[in-house]
Enzyme design. Structure first.
Site, short mmCIF file in Angstrom:
data_model
loop_
_atom_site.label_atom_id
_atom_site.label_comp_id
_atom_site.label_asym_id
_atom_site.label_seq_id
_atom_site.Cartn_x
_atom_site.Cartn_y
_atom_site.Cartn_z
N GLU A 34 0.84 -1.20 0.00
CA GLU A 34 0.00 0.00 0.00
C GLU A 34 0.87 1.24 0.00
O GLU A 34 0.42 2.34 0.29
CB GLU A 34 -1.03 0.00 1.12
CG GLU A 34 -0.52 -0.24 2.51
CD GLU A 34 -1.69 -0.42 3.48
OE1 GLU A 34 -2.30 0.59 3.85
OE2 GLU A 34 -1.96 -1.56 3.87
N CYS B 293 -3.50 -4.57 3.91
CA CYS B 293 -2.37 -5.38 4.37
C CYS B 293 -2.31 -6.77 3.76
O CYS B 293 -1.43 -7.54 4.13
CB CYS B 293 -2.39 -5.50 5.89
SG CYS B 293 -2.10 -3.93 6.71
N HIS C 90 -1.43 -12.37 10.18
CA HIS C 90 -1.19 -10.95 10.00
C HIS C 90 -1.01 -10.32 11.38
O HIS C 90 -1.65 -10.71 12.34
CB HIS C 90 -2.34 -10.27 9.26
CG HIS C 90 -2.14 -8.78 9.16
ND1 HIS C 90 -1.01 -8.25 8.59
CD2 HIS C 90 -2.88 -7.74 9.60
CE1 HIS C 90 -1.07 -6.93 8.66
NE2 HIS C 90 -2.20 -6.58 9.27
#
Lengths: 133, 349
Positions: B81, B113, B235
């Protein structure tokens, strides 16, 4: 002090991939690559890729940097001899200028070399970083 | 199925501590450290960006690939990003730098993400379908977090790269599953420098529900249970979320430990679970099963089940290990230097 995007593009082979020219007659390697060997006028050459480690031969410290490098200052600009004997000049990144030494082992890393204002092209290429692993 | 032929990571050496950020904004460092379970984060110097991190990670992946010729790589996908350009691909620069041009397909992926795992998913599919021999997937970010926002304590930089192929595998991808819904938990509108988020709304209904959705689905699909795995990677927007989701799914702290990097690295956004996977492969043994689940706001998770092969023992030492980059030779910066590095100071043009 801006690098035109066309010039930058023409220099990708050496800036991105450390490609040098090795001449058949003299066996000499030139970096940046040359079309003609200045000693023998030989044009028969092969492309060789330089190694990515070496040692600093000499350096100078830049404290008053041109605008586009102002956020890197102070930084050292060094000539390093790579493990194959080729010498080249680059900025030393990730290193306090007081810690740069002649003989210091370096590794070549791919970094952003120039940032042309807020709207121009970004130029990438090689810098030296201390070889710590 | 297709799998990983070479893997590598790259991290900046610079770090900033939670205390250093907290003192500028009058925040209580101990409560942030406890709340986010995070003590410092990586900071990219001004000459490092998503492209340079991606190139170095890709070079490390090539070193572990057993001599893959870059010209044989059919695609480069970079998930981030923080692509340096709004218009001009990151992938072509990386392809040029590793010598993979011109017969190659490049695309830059974005999905908060999980852009990195998205790249991995597509690269695997291309190889699996026989479209190409090798595909390179890179997860890289120099994440943004608005000054004084909770994100500023965590937004970090790093990259993980994976060369996918069918032969000579380091890790075979046994199963994949993707799970997505429309979730307004975190976003950045065009021309905005910093992302916005829904505060606590990013937790339960977003991160936890989506991560569990993708995790439970792949466990069901594969017929496996958490105890079948040697390791698990999630994550990691902070240290706490992956630890909690792992526990709620039935994984142990020992299983997540090697890939649980956020407490010292911060949140590398697209890079988070992929870099965690590189750190896990660094310690994995032949035959180990590795569970991986990414999360990207917006929202979705990609889950993968990897089976490590005997080749891991031959290749792990061919490039720098992720924990070495994480733990050794760090350069700590103060907030002023960090603000300069991250271009948070208004300058004259």
């Amino acid at each position: 002090m801006t690098m035109f995007s066309s010039r930058n593009w023409r220099e990708y082979p050496q800036r991105y991939r450390l490609e040098a020219s090795k001449f058949k007659k003299s066996g000499k390697t030139y970096f940046p690559p040359r079309a003609v060997d200045p000693e023998t006028s030989d044009t028969v050459q092969e492309k060789v890729v330089l190694p990515d480690t070496g040692k600093i031969v000499t350096y100078t410290v830049i404290r008053t940097a041109p605008g586009m490098w102002a956020d890197n200052a102070p930084y050292a600009l060094a000539i390093a001899e790579l493990t194959d004997g080729t010498r080249l000049m680059a900025q030393v990144a990730d290193c306090d200028v007081n810690e740069v030494k002649i003989g210091m082992e370096i590794r070549i890393e791919f970094r952003r070399i120039q940032t042309e204002s807020h709207h121009g092209v970004l130029s990438y290429g090689y810098k030296f970083v201390p070889k710590w692993y | 199925m297709a799998g990983i032929v070479g893997y590598g990571a790259h991290l900046p050496r610079h770090r900033i501590k939670v205390e250093e950020i907290a003192k500028v904004w009058g925040a209580d460092a101990p409560s942030y450290k406890k709340g986010l379970m995070l003590r410092e984060k990586s900071v990219p110097p001004p000459d490092m960006d998503t492209i340079t991190l991606a190139v170095e990670a890709a070079k490390n992946a090539l070193k572990r690939s057993g001599g893959v010729n870059p010209a044989d790589i059919g695609a480069i996908y970079i998930g981030s990003e923080s692509h340096p350009y709004a218009v001009k691909p990151s992938g072509t620069t990386v392809a040029e730098a590793i010598g993979a041009t011109p017969d190659i397909h490049c695309a830059d992926f974005e999905f908060a993400c999980k852009a990195g795992s998205e790249a991995m998913f597509v690269a695997l599919s291309h190889v699996d379908s026989g479209n190409m021999k090798y595909a390179l997937a890179i997860a890289a970010d120099t994440s943004q977090g608005a000054p004084s926002d909770a994100l500023e304590f965590s937004a970090a930089a790093g990259a993980g790269a994976f060369i996918m192929g069918k032969d000579n595998l380091i890790a075979d991808c046994l199963f994949t599953h993707s799970y997505m819904t429309d979730m307004p938990d975190f976003w950045r509108r065009e021309h905005q420098f910093y992302p916005q988020h829904g505060g606590r709304f990013t937790g339960e209904e977003a991160y936890f529900a989506t991560t569990k959705g993708a995790s439970n689905a792949i466990l069901k699909k594969s017929g496996k249970k958490p105890s079948d795995f040697a390791y698990a990677v999630f994550h990691q927007p902070n240290g706490k979320f992956p630890q909690r989701v792992a526990k709620e799914l039935g994984f142990t702290q020992e299983q997540i430990d090697p890939g649980w990097l956020a407490p010292r690295l911060g949140n590398t956004y697209s890079g988070a679970s992929p870099i965690g996977l590189t750190a896990t492969l660094d310690v994995a043994k032949p035959g180990d099963l590795i569970f991986m689940c990414s999360y990207g706001s917006g929202a979705g998770s990609d889950s993968f089940i990897w089976k490590v092969t005997e080749r891991i023992d031959e290749v792990r030492d061919l490039a720098v290990k992720t924990h070495k980059l994480l733990d050794e030779n760090l350069i700590y910066v103060d907030y002023g230097t960090y603000a300069k590095f991250r271009h948070k100071i208004k300058m004259n043009d």
